[in-house]
Design a protein around this motif. Structure first.
Motif, PDB file in Angstrom:
ATOM      1  N   THR A 136       0.880  -1.035   0.104  1.00 56.73           N
ATOM      2  CA  THR A 136       0.369  -0.071   0.203  1.00 56.73           C
ATOM      3  C   THR A 136       0.783   1.129  -0.017  1.00 56.73           C
ATOM      4  O   THR A 136       0.683   2.296  -0.246  1.00 56.73           O
ATOM      5  N   SER A 140       1.048   4.162  -3.022  1.00 53.41           N
ATOM      6  CA  SER A 140       0.603   5.484  -2.021  1.00 53.41           C
ATOM      7  C   SER A 140       1.876   6.561  -3.290  1.00 53.41           C
ATOM      8  O   SER A 140       0.847   7.590  -3.137  1.00 53.41           O
ATOM      9  N   SER A 151      -5.212   7.282  -9.132  1.00 50.35           N
ATOM     10  CA  SER A 151      -6.141   7.047  -7.824  1.00 50.35           C
ATOM     11  C   SER A 151      -7.428   6.684  -8.555  1.00 50.35           C
ATOM     12  O   SER A 151      -8.674   7.406  -9.283  1.00 50.35           O
ATOM     13  N   ALA A 317      -3.806   6.468   3.534  1.00 52.37           N
ATOM     14  CA  ALA A 317      -3.874   5.205   2.726  1.00 52.37           C
ATOM     15  C   ALA A 317      -3.141   3.900   3.645  1.00 52.37           C
ATOM     16  O   ALA A 317      -4.019   2.947   4.379  1.00 52.37           O
ATOM     17  N   SER A 321      -5.053   0.265   5.312  1.00 45.62           N
ATOM     18  CA  SER A 321      -4.046  -0.771   5.177  1.00 45.62           C
ATOM     19  C   SER A 321      -4.017  -1.543   6.644  1.00 45.62           C
ATOM     20  O   SER A 321      -4.258  -3.025   6.244  1.00 45.62           O
ATOM     21  N   SER A 413     -11.975   1.867   1.559  1.00 49.44           N
ATOM     22  CA  SER A 413     -10.714   1.553   0.739  1.00 49.44           C
ATOM     23  C   SER A 413     -10.624   2.780  -0.802  1.00 49.44           C
ATOM     24  O   SER A 413     -10.012   2.579  -0.841  1.00 49.44           O
ATOM     25  N   VAL A 416      -9.004   6.480  -1.509  1.00 57.34           N
ATOM     26  CA  VAL A 416      -7.589   6.157  -0.267  1.00 57.34           C
ATOM     27  C   VAL A 416      -6.584   7.082  -2.412  1.00 57.34           C
ATOM     28  O   VAL A 416      -6.487   6.976  -3.202  1.00 57.34           O
ATOM     29  N   ALA A 418      -4.210   5.775  -3.950  1.00 57.36           N
ATOM     30  CA  ALA A 418      -3.704   4.298  -4.497  1.00 57.36           C
ATOM     31  C   ALA A 418      -5.044   3.878  -5.884  1.00 57.36           C
ATOM     32  O   ALA A 418      -6.613   4.507  -5.959  1.00 57.36           O
TER      33      ALA A 418
END
Length: 728
Positions: A136, A140, A151, A317, A321, A413, A416, A418
């Protein structure tokens, strides 16, 4: 030549004689109140509209007239070649992505399972959580520093792009062979179809997804090219699947390309099976609308955190995780161990690798059914839920725990910094409650629990994303079971109908939350009460056919407009006439090339075709246009002139100021315009009274001008829960 905008008109001139005096001065001086920025990925970026209209100036016409059969063939061949390359690249990326996920997850689960066998539970948790944390953190950091636009799922950004909204960072590859936004739009549409085809091995579903959800404009030629692109994806993936079946893809290579084969030679269902299926559709609609509601609220909270700094983005993020790792490792301890079935179709318990019977902390001969879902990739969890002949594999409590875990984790989730999508998490969540409904119905139904899981996934997809035809085909291609077609159609129709009573589809809600000025297919009722003249704002910026360099530079430096009407006045014409429209980028190019005249007289024989080519005005990639601040001109050059006629689009789309705003919206959206010129009904004054852009059609702008129309807004028959909204 000095009266090029309202604010610089001669103060001693008679207002009735000036062609730059607004006809609707009461509204023309009001600035547009709609937002000029949007959230792309996790970054706030300025947004522009795309030029999907063909800019027919003299250079463009001469370029097309000069093209022979060979150039036309090369142009056509290049478009098909790009479609082939898109299909090839997307399939390679999809394969490598699945292969990496499966092997990384496989190594993580193998190491963790081995430690669990040795009763080293603390070390197993450390390896499990740290591997998730490192991955993660890596994702990120790359997203935050290199590609912030990556993202999220990217679907809202691409959908907005295909609607005509451009923002720096959405597409950063320099496609030099593509010269205009129209060609880019077609290629992006083909790419969106290829993405779905690669992710789910659903080539036909990918084409229908692009048609139903993504594209705002469609034509038969685009259908043919997108189908060709997805066919390339299907063939390339088939070759890689054969490679993986030979055992050359590592730990989990054979399971990485999503395909949930629940084929059955005889799926028999009767009238008594319809009520549970209808219930699934209703539940899917309610849960889908709730999912959309909660996700929108979470995204708004995350946006407040993400706008602070990059450190906050990465911290958020990583926090998600760590929380997810603790939850996923701790929840299987709540499930009781179950004895392995005597007739199990695979090894029980499954140790380390994918399978339906995870051992986790259980003694030999037993398995943990909740760990069988959690300690797997999403793909393998879906396979376990869809699997047939496993009606007694899971406990009610384990399925419920897994459902709530997936439902809320997928919400928290997303958003974030990512890359994270929604399709697979929604499928997992829907399959879990579908399986639960099948367990409740039990022997009273002719359908096995795996088929209920398929229908549950379809119902939540329909309730959240509100697609019907494309989702139906995607699910059929995923499951390889055509016999389920009537039930899937029924579930999707019911879930979409129920969910529409509460809110909009998830991608539209995300686009609205991000601030994209998306043009809907329908017009609000109050738009039929207004004419285009009622929403035109100003001041109006315009140029003459032969304009002074200093005037052009001043306007470009003091405004952000991208289109300027060109008018001709005596002595260059018998009366004031609209010559066309010219773009800011083209004006900057002219200033950069210094195509100047010493006098406003054209006797010098200025020939634009000798100094310029159509390629000089080709659209550059997003955010890389020339800027007026980068051009340095001397005082002598500022006193010179430019003949704008050869570079002006002499056939722009125009509407009369009395046209209904609803009709203008339909024209603007269907043609894919960036600028729509408004001309007066009576031609005794200025030949143009304003320009409409997509921001002029935004409800917030229209209602700010006419607040009395707020009560006339188009409202769907939806249930409202004000008390619930206040909680968030």
């Amino acid at each position: 030549m000095s009266r090029f905008i309202i604010s610089t008109a001669d103060p001693n001139a008679d207002p009735e004689d000036s062609v730059t005096v607004p006809l609707l001065s009461g509204l023309r001086s009001v600035p547009n109140s709609s937002s000029q920025v949007a959230i792309v990925g996790v970054n706030v970026c300025p947004i522009e509209s795309l030029d999907y209209e063909i800019f027919e100036n003299e250079l463009f016409k001469q370029d097309w007239r000069s093209r022979g059969k060979l150039q036309i063939f090369q142009y056509t061949f290049m478009k098909w070649l790009l479609c082939f390359l898109i299909g090839l690249i997307v399939s390679l990326v999809g394969f490598c992505n699945n292969l990496a996920v499966e092997n990384l997850a496989g190594m993580k689960f193998v190491v963790t399972s081995n430690m669990m066998l040795e009763r080293r539970f603390g070390m197993a948790f450390l390896v499990f959580s740290m591997s998730n944390f490192v991955l993660t953190l890596f994702a990120s950091i790359i997203t935050a520093f290199i590609a912030p636009a990556a993202s999220g799922s990217g679907i809202p950004e691409v959908k907005a792009y295909l609607n005509g909204v451009d923002a720096p960072g959405i597409f950063t590859l320099r496609t030099l062979v593509v010269k205009n936004d129209r060609d880019r739009r077609d290629l992006v549409t083909c790419g969106s179809a290829a993405g779905i085809a690669a992710a789910f091995r659903a080539p036909v579903g990918g084409v229908l997804f692009a048609l139903e959800e993504m594209a705002s404009w469609w034509r038969s030629a685009l259908l043919w090219r997108s189908f060709f692109t997805t066919a390339v994806v299907a063939l390339v993936l088939r070759a890689f699947i054969d490679l993986c079946l030979s055992g050359k893809c590592g730990l989990f290579g054979t399971g990485g390309l999503i395909m949930f084969d629940v084929y059955s030679e005889s799926v028999s269902y009767h009238l008594e099976d319809v009520p549970p299926v209808l219930a699934l559709g209703v539940i899917g609609g309610i849960l889908g609308s709730l999912y959309n509601f909660l996700l929108e609220k979470v995204l708004r909270i995350y946006s407040l955190i993400n706008e602070k700094s990059i450190g906050y983005k990465i911290f958020l993020a990583c926090s998600i995780s760590i929380f997810t790792s603790c939850l996923l490792f701790g929840l299987p301890w709540l499930a009781t161990c179950r004895p392995c079935p005597a007739d199990a179709s695979e090894a029980c318990p499954t140790i380390g690798r994918s399978g339906n019977y995870k051992k986790f902390q259980c003694p030999p001969g037993y398995y943990n059914d909740l760990a069988s879902l959690i300690f797997n990739t999403n793909d393998d969890a879906i396979r376990n839920l869809f699997s047939k002949g496993t009606d007694n594999e899971f406990q009610h409590s384990s399925i419920l725990i897994f459902f709530f875990t997936c439902f809320f984790l997928s919400i928290f989730s997303y958003g974030v910094v990512a890359p994270a999508g929604l399709f697979v998490p929604v499928i997992v969540t829907g399959a879990s409650y579908g399986r639960f409904v099948g367990m409740l119905v039990g022997p009273h139904s002719n359908l096995n629990h795996g088929l209920y899981a398929v229908l549950g996934a379809a119902s939540l997809l329909g309730g959240s994303m509100r697609m019907t035809v494309s989702l139906c085909v995607i699910i059929l291609e995923l499951t390889n079971n055509l016999l389920l077609l009537p039930l899937i159609m029924l579930v999707l129709l019911v879930s979409k109908t129920v969910a529409d009573a509460f809110n909009g589809n998830i991608y539209d809600l995300i686009m609205k939350a991000k601030g994209f000025p998306y043009l809907e297919t329908h017009a609000e009722p109050y738009m039929r009460q207004l004419s285009v003249g009622d929403v035109v704002t100003g001041p109006l910026q315009l140029f003459h056919g032969i304009e002074k360099v200093g005037n052009i530079v001043h306007v470009l430096r003091t405004t952000r407009h991208n289109g300027f009407p060109i008018i001709d006045e005596p002595p260059h014409s018998e009366c004031p006439v609209l010559s066309g429209i010219i773009l800011r980028a083209h004006l900057v190019t002219l200033l950069k090339k210094k195509a100047f005249l010493s006098t406003p007289d054209l006797t010098g024989g200025f020939n634009a075709s000798k100094q310029f080519s159509a390629g000089d005005f080709a659209k550059r990639s997003s955010g890389n246009d020339e800027k007026i601040e980068d051009i340095d001109l001397s005082e002598e050059e500022m006193e010179m002139f430019i003949d704008l006629h050869p570079f002006t689009n002499a056939s722009p789309y125009t509407v009369v100021e009395t046209m209904s705003l609803a009709k203008a919206l339909l024209l603007f959206r269907e043609v894919g315009l960036r600028h729509l010129l408004v001309i007066p009904k009576i031609s005794s004054r200025s030949p143009v009274v304003g320009i409409l852009t997509r921001h002029d059609f935004m409800p917030e702008h229209i209602l700010s001008l006419h607040p009395m129309l707020v009560r006339s807004r188009w409202k769907r028959l939806r249930f409202r829960f004000p008390a619930l909204s206040k909680l968030f």
